[in-house]
Design a protein around this motif. Sequence first.
Motif, PDB file in Angstrom:
ATOM      1  N   ARG A  23      58.054  52.834 -79.079  1.00 50.15           N
ATOM      2  CA  ARG A  23      58.438  53.831 -78.089  1.00 50.15           C
ATOM      3  C   ARG A  23      59.746  53.459 -77.392  1.00 50.15           C
ATOM      4  NH1 ARG A  23      52.516  55.200 -76.067  1.00 50.15           N
ATOM      5  NH2 ARG A  23      52.458  52.988 -75.635  1.00 50.15           N
ATOM      6  N   GLN A  24      60.622  54.427 -77.303  1.00 47.43           N
ATOM      7  CA  GLN A  24      61.922  54.236 -76.669  1.00 47.43           C
ATOM      8  C   GLN A  24      61.740  54.171 -75.156  1.00 47.43           C
ATOM      9  OE1 GLN A  24      65.562  54.528 -77.943  1.00 47.43           O
ATOM     10  NE2 GLN A  24      65.431  53.502 -75.976  1.00 47.43           N
ATOM     11  N   VAL A  25      62.230  53.099 -74.541  1.00 54.99           N
ATOM     12  CA  VAL A  25      62.124  52.986 -73.086  1.00 54.99           C
ATOM     13  C   VAL A  25      63.336  53.630 -72.437  1.00 54.99           C
ATOM     14  CG1 VAL A  25      61.922  51.404 -71.155  1.00 54.99           C
ATOM     15  CG2 VAL A  25      60.827  50.842 -73.311  1.00 54.99           C
ATOM     16  N   LEU A  26      63.071  54.468 -71.446  1.00 56.34           N
ATOM     17  CA  LEU A  26      64.159  55.158 -70.757  1.00 56.34           C
ATOM     18  C   LEU A  26      64.212  54.651 -69.323  1.00 56.34           C
ATOM     19  CD1 LEU A  26      63.064  58.589 -72.142  1.00 56.34           C
ATOM     20  CD2 LEU A  26      65.070  57.333 -72.869  1.00 56.34           C
ATOM     21  N   THR A  27      65.427  54.468 -68.829  1.00 60.52           N
ATOM     22  CA  THR A  27      65.527  53.968 -67.456  1.00 60.52           C
ATOM     23  C   THR A  27      66.153  55.006 -66.551  1.00 60.52           C
ATOM     24  OG1 THR A  27      67.643  52.966 -67.997  1.00 60.52           O
ATOM     25  CG2 THR A  27      65.730  51.526 -68.087  1.00 60.52           C
ATOM     26  N   VAL A  28      65.738  54.966 -65.276  1.00 54.43           N
ATOM     27  CA  VAL A  28      66.298  55.859 -64.269  1.00 54.43           C
ATOM     28  C   VAL A  28      66.795  55.003 -63.123  1.00 54.43           C
ATOM     29  CG1 VAL A  28      65.842  57.801 -62.772  1.00 54.43           C
ATOM     30  CG2 VAL A  28      64.489  57.495 -64.831  1.00 54.43           C
ATOM     31  N   HIS A  29      68.038  55.201 -62.725  1.00 57.93           N
ATOM     32  CA  HIS A  29      68.564  54.483 -61.574  1.00 57.93           C
ATOM     33  C   HIS A  29      68.810  55.494 -60.467  1.00 57.93           C
ATOM     34  CE1 HIS A  29      70.613  51.233 -59.451  1.00 57.93           C
ATOM     35  NE2 HIS A  29      71.410  52.175 -59.023  1.00 57.93           N
ATOM     36  N   CYS A  30      68.113  55.323 -59.330  1.00 54.69           N
ATOM     37  CA  CYS A  30      68.218  56.302 -58.254  1.00 54.69           C
ATOM     38  C   CYS A  30      69.150  55.810 -57.157  1.00 54.69           C
ATOM     39  CB  CYS A  30      66.831  56.555 -57.666  1.00 54.69           C
ATOM     40  SG  CYS A  30      66.875  57.627 -56.232  1.00 54.69           S
ATOM     41  N   THR A  31      70.068  56.665 -56.728  1.00 56.06           N
ATOM     42  CA  THR A  31      70.932  56.360 -55.592  1.00 56.06           C
ATOM     43  C   THR A  31      70.681  57.426 -54.541  1.00 56.06           C
ATOM     44  OG1 THR A  31      72.594  55.609 -57.170  1.00 56.06           O
ATOM     45  CG2 THR A  31      73.306  55.888 -54.908  1.00 56.06           C
TER      46      THR A  31
ATOM     47  N   ALA B 222      70.714  53.776 -50.725  1.00 55.15           N
ATOM     48  CA  ALA B 222      69.600  52.945 -51.175  1.00 55.15           C
ATOM     49  C   ALA B 222      69.473  53.112 -52.681  1.00 55.15           C
ATOM     50  CB  ALA B 222      68.310  53.381 -50.484  1.00 55.15           C
ATOM     51  N   HIS B 223      69.042  52.052 -53.371  1.00 52.31           N
ATOM     52  CA  HIS B 223      68.957  52.098 -54.831  1.00 52.31           C
ATOM     53  C   HIS B 223      67.571  51.727 -55.302  1.00 52.31           C
ATOM     54  CE1 HIS B 223      73.381  52.242 -55.237  1.00 52.31           C
ATOM     55  NE2 HIS B 223      73.330  51.547 -54.120  1.00 52.31           N
ATOM     56  N   ARG B 224      67.218  52.242 -56.489  1.00 52.31           N
ATOM     57  CA  ARG B 224      65.950  51.855 -57.102  1.00 52.31           C
ATOM     58  C   ARG B 224      66.044  52.138 -58.584  1.00 52.31           C
ATOM     59  NH1 ARG B 224      59.951  52.748 -55.750  1.00 52.31           N
ATOM     60  NH2 ARG B 224      59.013  51.932 -57.643  1.00 52.31           N
ATOM     61  N   SER B 225      65.557  51.194 -59.395  1.00 53.90           N
ATOM     62  CA  SER B 225      65.520  51.432 -60.842  1.00 53.90           C
ATOM     63  C   SER B 225      64.092  51.494 -61.314  1.00 53.90           C
ATOM     64  CB  SER B 225      66.225  50.307 -61.593  1.00 53.90           C
ATOM     65  OG  SER B 225      67.602  50.485 -61.529  1.00 53.90           O
ATOM     66  N   SER B 226      63.817  52.427 -62.213  1.00 54.34           N
ATOM     67  CA  SER B 226      62.468  52.480 -62.777  1.00 54.34           C
ATOM     68  C   SER B 226      62.612  52.804 -64.254  1.00 54.34           C
ATOM     69  CB  SER B 226      61.629  53.537 -62.068  1.00 54.34           C
ATOM     70  OG  SER B 226      62.398  54.701 -61.861  1.00 54.34           O
ATOM     71  N   SER B 227      61.560  52.519 -65.012  1.00 51.28           N
ATOM     72  CA  SER B 227      61.639  52.868 -66.427  1.00 51.28           C
ATOM     73  C   SER B 227      60.355  53.537 -66.882  1.00 51.28           C
ATOM     74  CB  SER B 227      61.962  51.651 -67.288  1.00 51.28           C
ATOM     75  OG  SER B 227      61.243  50.544 -66.860  1.00 51.28           O
ATOM     76  N   PHE B 228      60.490  54.316 -67.924  1.00 49.56           N
ATOM     77  CA  PHE B 228      59.338  55.040 -68.436  1.00 49.56           C
ATOM     78  C   PHE B 228      59.531  55.288 -69.918  1.00 49.56           C
ATOM     79  CE2 PHE B 228      61.305  59.205 -69.040  1.00 49.56           C
ATOM     80  CZ  PHE B 228      62.388  59.167 -68.189  1.00 49.56           C
ATOM     81  N   TYR B 229      58.443  55.689 -70.575  1.00 47.58           N
ATOM     82  CA  TYR B 229      58.581  56.179 -71.936  1.00 47.58           C
ATOM     83  C   TYR B 229      57.815  57.489 -72.055  1.00 47.58           C
ATOM     84  CZ  TYR B 229      54.448  53.136 -72.235  1.00 47.58           C
ATOM     85  OH  TYR B 229      53.277  52.493 -71.999  1.00 47.58           O
TER      86      TYR B 229
ATOM     87  N   GLY C 105      53.168  63.228 -71.921  1.00 43.84           N
ATOM     88  CA  GLY C 105      54.237  63.305 -70.931  1.00 43.84           C
ATOM     89  C   GLY C 105      54.798  61.939 -70.571  1.00 43.84           C
ATOM     90  N   VAL C 106      55.440  61.911 -69.422  1.00 46.12           N
ATOM     91  CA  VAL C 106      56.128  60.702 -68.978  1.00 46.12           C
ATOM     92  C   VAL C 106      55.118  59.657 -68.498  1.00 46.12           C
ATOM     93  CG1 VAL C 106      57.447  59.874 -67.000  1.00 46.12           C
ATOM     94  CG2 VAL C 106      58.331  61.712 -68.386  1.00 46.12           C
ATOM     95  N   GLU C 107      55.316  58.405 -68.912  1.00 43.87           N
ATOM     96  CA  GLU C 107      54.468  57.323 -68.409  1.00 43.87           C
ATOM     97  C   GLU C 107      55.349  56.206 -67.931  1.00 43.87           C
ATOM     98  OE1 GLU C 107      50.565  57.609 -71.181  1.00 43.87           O
ATOM     99  OE2 GLU C 107      51.185  55.597 -70.548  1.00 43.87           O
ATOM    100  N   PHE C 108      55.182  55.840 -66.664  1.00 42.92           N
ATOM    101  CA  PHE C 108      56.025  54.790 -66.111  1.00 42.92           C
ATOM    102  C   PHE C 108      55.524  53.421 -66.543  1.00 42.92           C
ATOM    103  CE2 PHE C 108      59.027  56.817 -63.321  1.00 42.92           C
ATOM    104  CZ  PHE C 108      58.496  58.081 -63.165  1.00 42.92           C
ATOM    105  N   THR C 109      56.464  52.480 -66.700  1.00 44.38           N
ATOM    106  CA  THR C 109      56.033  51.136 -67.081  1.00 44.38           C
ATOM    107  C   THR C 109      55.825  50.309 -65.824  1.00 44.38           C
ATOM    108  OG1 THR C 109      58.331  50.452 -67.161  1.00 44.38           O
ATOM    109  CG2 THR C 109      57.351  51.170 -69.220  1.00 44.38           C
TER     110      THR C 109
END
Lengths: 297, 339
Positions: A264-272, A281-288, A293-297
């Motif tokens: 499974r390809q892991v996708l990352t999201v970086h929030c600003t 403020a920053h936060r990074s999360s990843s999901f596949y 549907g979307v499942e966070f790691t």
Amino acid sequence: SEMTSQRRRREEEEVRAEMSESGAQLFARLEARRCLKDIEPRLFPGDGGPQHGEVVELYGSEGTGKTELLYHLLCRCVLPNAAGGLEADVVFVDTDYSLDMLRLVSIMESRLNSWMRENNEEACRSCLSRLLVVHCSSSSQLLLTLHFLENSFSSRPGLALLLIDSISAFYWPDRCEGGANLAKQEEKLSKCSELLGRLLRDYRITVFATCHAIRRSYSGPSSSSFSDPDRPYLCRAWQRLVIHRLLCSRQEAGNNMAATAGRRQVLTVHCTSSSSSGTKAHRSSSFYVTDGGVEFT
Amino acid sequence: MVLLRDGMCPGLDEGLVRGLRAADIKTVEDLVSSDMEELAQRCSVSYKALFAIRRVLLAQHAAFPVSGADLYEELLSSTAILSTGNPSLDKLLDSGLYTGEITELSGGPGSGKSQVCFGVAVHISHQLKQNVIYVDTTGGLTAGRLLQMLQAETSNAEEQMEALQRIRVFRLFDVFSLLDCLYGLCGGGLQRASVGGGSVKAVIVDSVSAVIAPLLGGKQNEGMSLMSQVAGVLKTMAKDFNVAALVTNHVTRSGGGGGGGAPALGAAWSHIPRTRVLLEKGGDVRRPGLRSATLIKSSRRPLLIKEEFDLKWWSRSKEEGGGAAAAASGKRKRDETDS
């Protein structure tokens, strides 16, 4: 003529009374819409999430999961409370025919399945009735549609979320129409952004919009460093509206495509998130992405 | 942008249009965005009349919201899945080409994109008895080749002719003719092309990159805008007329180097097809027709799965079908015992 002008004035007053808000409409407008701060806390920094009237932009190139994230948020809103949803109404503005209803329903069904085994179809239908879909084919039509949607916002206090997929769909046609004049190029989207800003203030809805990246970001030192592929390119009026910016990307798995097949390809999201005081403020999360549907790691 | 004209809606007469133009209100968007009270005063019309005009124009030109439940019902009843005729390719595409969507087939020269398109067209016209629109921008399509494939499907000359009649070919070589053709199809051409009882179920554009790639690059924006227009009309056609759109694209060497190429037309085009398949040569010199297809974008199947198939599948004759498979497996067994 004294009488006609008096009559005209009375007529206009009557009409104005009709046109101005009825008590119910005023209530619908001012009553706190469902706050969507808890829509997906894993994406936002701190205990943050979009407040009333805030805009979240999901930016990324193709295949980084933006539309899947929208389906995830959509399901979270329309599902009943018992199934982990917020029971809020959603408007989906589709500008490039990217809404795949079959995919959306399969995600919805798998989420409902984990809650109740039978009578899925009935539950699914009632969730889908909380969704309004509207398709726009040009930025002029987007402007008119936002005006038209004002009626929906004022008559449905349950409408808390507006999804736009994508806000960048008309970027190239608008640029071409505007010719060499940058202001003319950005005029239509600016008008839409200004109207959206007013709707946000008046009706306190939350907006999530996807924006397609226009430049492929190449990994490696040979990439052109003078044009940052993730720099916002839409008009100023839109940039001013965006409070939270989610940068979606694929985790680099090397150039050998065969190695990642099946895994499974892991996708990352970086929030600003920019606050009113100017700090970020920053936060990074990843999901596949799975069948459900979307499942966070 | 819709210009205000008299007669557009009740109450909008020439005098009012002139008055509005004097107040710098020329389009429907201008009217809808302005302050009604102020405008009513400036144009000396009643607030009520202007408000009513605004309401009618908005209802006429804005997009109408549809309930998700209704949209889903409609989709369930109208979406069809068209088999490509090749079981391996069908497996990759989750049963075949879906109507209402654009599927892209990309690959380098000689990878077999056009052959696959011919095979799909022949299968849909002969087996599924539906009509196909084939837009050829490379000059690679010949009726002789289609006939050859049909002769492998059936020996009945009448059936062959019927199937050929269901494939409508447009030959054009630039983007403006392409847009003309597609708009024409949307504006009644599809209904006119529905002959012999079937309706048009597939529109194949081979290839879309041949007409768009020359326009991209440099500082002109027109190329990108024309690409958006082609994408828009293809999607509208697919959705509104329930057809499956199949387009082909060539490949460029990807920025990272090494490995195969990436589909051309850049990041802006990558969002447009719902499903994308990359076609590559099989690499086995003993089986020159072998191709491998990799799924690089899909909302239904996991990415990067591969399927192998032989281009000769669409030309195999029905009687030989079983025999050829047995011969192939027999040959493989012999090779294994040799080593």
